[in-house]
Write an enzyme that holds these catalytic residues in place. Structure first.
Site, PDB file in Angstrom:
ATOM      1  CG  HIS A 261       2.651   9.049  -8.206  1.00  0.00           C
ATOM      2  ND1 HIS A 261       2.144   7.550  -7.794  1.00  0.00           N
ATOM      3  CD2 HIS A 261       4.194   8.671  -7.947  1.00  0.00           C
ATOM      4  CE1 HIS A 261       3.519   7.011  -7.147  1.00  0.00           C
ATOM      5  NE2 HIS A 261       4.301   8.353  -7.526  1.00  0.00           N
TER       6      HIS A 261
ATOM      7  CG  ASP B  32       7.609  -0.952 -10.868  1.00  0.00           C
ATOM      8  OD1 ASP B  32       9.128  -0.370 -10.932  1.00  0.00           O
ATOM      9  OD2 ASP B  32       6.956  -0.818 -10.296  1.00  0.00           O
TER      10      ASP B  32
ATOM     11  NE  ARG C 157      15.335   0.812  -9.741  1.00  0.00           N
ATOM     12  CZ  ARG C 157      13.657   1.703  -9.613  1.00  0.00           C
ATOM     13  NH1 ARG C 157      13.159   0.937  -9.474  1.00  0.00           N
ATOM     14  NH2 ARG C 157      14.275   2.881  -9.131  1.00  0.00           N
TER      15      ARG C 157
ATOM     16  CB  SER D 194       9.691   2.500 -11.324  1.00  0.00           C
ATOM     17  OG  SER D 194       9.037   1.778 -10.082  1.00  0.00           O
TER      18      SER D 194
ATOM     19  CE  LYS E 145       5.003   1.247  -9.758  1.00  0.00           C
ATOM     20  NZ  LYS E 145       6.293   1.510  -8.492  1.00  0.00           N
TER      21      LYS E 145
HETATM   22  N1  URA Z   1       8.041   5.053  -6.254  1.00  0.00           N
HETATM   23  C1  URA Z   1       8.385   3.598  -7.333  1.00  0.00           C
HETATM   24  O1  URA Z   1       7.353   2.877  -7.693  1.00  0.00           O
HETATM   25  N2  URA Z   1       9.560   2.971  -7.685  1.00  0.00           N
HETATM   26  C2  URA Z   1      10.486   3.501  -7.957  1.00  0.00           C
HETATM   27  O2  URA Z   1      11.732   3.667  -8.546  1.00  0.00           O
HETATM   28  C3  URA Z   1      11.224   4.642  -6.957  1.00  0.00           C
HETATM   29  C4  URA Z   1       9.412   5.064  -5.779  1.00  0.00           C
END
Ligand code: URA
Length: 445
Positions: free
Chosen positions: A82, A161, A168, A183, A187
């Site tokens: 990632h 999320d 947010r 967050s 994922k």
């Molecule tokens: N990317 C994400 O998936 N979440 C965040 O909070 C910031 C960047």
């Protein structure tokens, strides 16, 4: 449980228990907990932070709020990567095939471009015919056959999320390390791989602008990954300068192909080899040095490129574009950006490069915008290069002539030219594991 009491507890720096976090996330996803109470909680977290175990629990609860992908039908170790996002970051298209060609499975879900940063799915869709929405069974089959498939996120993954991120975004609570870490990692955990290598970008084009914040975020994410039972490490890599020379979708695919032929830019090649080496290491193939040499071999002998072509074909794309990248359509209009004076490039504002690329049509300023795959930028001069007055800094490509002017101005404003050569910049700052932060020696710094 009353949400009011949880807000009160966090407001005073209390640690939320697993059960409290479970009820909070479930209540929020089902709509029982209203946005105004969750907003207050997010702000309390922003100011009071969260503890290690508490962040792991929050992340696990978020991951469990929707579908969890079960990759057990894919044989062997599955490793994911990632990137926290950047400009010119086409590493997935190089690393994924390299790692897969060496026997480690890559069953990857990637995202689209966000703001000034590009996204792998948009880049892949510049290859004619290629599908990024594929049924689960076919996704597994492709990974078993070719070693790799890269698709967009589908189904009902991590709904917590999606709702939290939207909140947010409008409550000034995006830039909180526990919230970013949970967050991203929720994922990654839901995507089901056994190992995760994180590429945490740092610098003017990154989400995290300082090295200190990037290391703090990496440590938090690695703690979550290992705490959740996954093999995990992070590399902190430079995003103070765009990675490679190409920015824009098909331009970046072409550069990834060049890199898999061993003819890519040095910085991109080195970051890809290091990330690939760490993915192989995480998969248990050997130590990092041995894995680096293996990745280098797969790049030199064309195994990585052959695997990319096989993946593209399996996903319905025309693999002749991979074997002959001259087939990618060219943008109708182009112009050059010229150095206004002599000197050294002492800084490139990477976010501005990303915005210039968006202005050319390579990214979206609204969700519904259509991407122009051939639009983008080729940088001829980067950090540290000496330039003469009138020399070409970059070339811009667009499908409409009127897009070039604003983008040229933006790109020129990204360059700072000074009289003295700047100090060398690191390409990879550190590797963060669960136990330590260590230096990474690279060929090209
Ligand atoms: N990317 C994400 O998936 N979440 C965040 O909070 C910031 C960047």
């Amino acid at each position: 449980m009353r949400m009011y009491d949880l807000i009160e507890k966090k407001k005073h720096g209390g640690i939320l228990t697993r059960q409290e976090l479970h009820e909070m996330i479930q209540g929020f996803v089902t709509g029982e907990i209203p946005d105004y109470q969750m907003s207050a909680m997010l702000m309390a977290i922003y100011f009071k932070g969260m503890e290690g175990e508490e962040i792991i629990n929050l992340t696990l609860e978020m991951a469990a709020s929707g579908d969890i992908v079960d990759l057990s039908e894919i044989q062997g170790i599955k490793v994911d990567k990632h990137s926290t996002g950047g400009v010119g970051d086409k590493t997935t298209l190089v690393i994924g095939p390299l790692v897969a060609s060496l026997g480690v499975k890559v069953a990857k879900m990637s995202g689209r471009g966000l703001g000034h940063t590009g996204g792998t799915i948009d880049k892949m869709e510049s290859i004619p015919g290629l599908m990024t929405a594929i049924p689960k069974e076919r996704f597994f089959e492709i990974v078993n056959e070719t070693g790799i498939a890269v698709i967009g996120q589908s189904g009902n993954m991590v709904p917590a999320d999606k709702k939290l991120y939207a909140l947010r975004d409008v409550t000034a609570t995006v830039d909180s390390i526990p919230l970013i870490a949970s967050s991203i990692m929720s994922k990654k955990l839901a995507a089901g791989s056994d190992g995760i290598v994180l590429d945490v970008k740092t610098g003017s084009g990154a989400f995290m602008k300082t090295l200190e914040d990037s290391i703090a975020l990496a440590k938090e994410m690695v703690t979550i990954g290992t705490g959740a039972g996954r093999r995990c490490c992070a590399l902190i890599t430079d995003m103070d300068v765009p990675l490679g020379s190409a920015i824009g979708n098909s331009l970046e695919v072409i550069e990834a192909i060049e890199t898999l032929k061993g003819q890519g830019p040095d910085d991109l090649t080195e970051v890809c080899l290091q990330l690939a080496a760490h993915m192989l290491y995480i998969a248990g193939i050997g130590d990092v040095d041995k894995c680096y040499l293996m990745a280098e071999d797969a790049l030199k002998d064309g195994r990585g490129l052959a695997t990319l072509a096989a993946m593209v074909k399996a996903q319905g794309g025309d693999e002749t574009y991979i074997l002959n990248p001259d087939k990618f359509p060219k943008a109708e209009y182009s112009c050059t950006v010229i150095a206004p004076e002599e000197g050294f490039i002492t800084h490139i504002d990477t976010e501005s490069c990303g915005i210039a690329s968006m202005l050319l049509g390579a990214g979206r300023s609204r969700k519904e915008d259509k991407i122009d795959y051939s639009a983008g930028i080729h940088l001829y001069k980067k950090y540290g290069n000496k330039v003469k007055k009138g020399e070409v800094l970059a070339e811009l490509y667009a499908s409409r002539k009127d897009q070039l002017e604003a983008a040229s101005k933006k790109l020129l404003s990204a360059y700072t030219i000074g009289n003295e050569a700047p100090t060398d910049k690191k390409l990879i700052y550190a590797c963060v594991t669960k136990d330590m932060v260590r230096d990474v020696t690279t060929k090209f710094q």
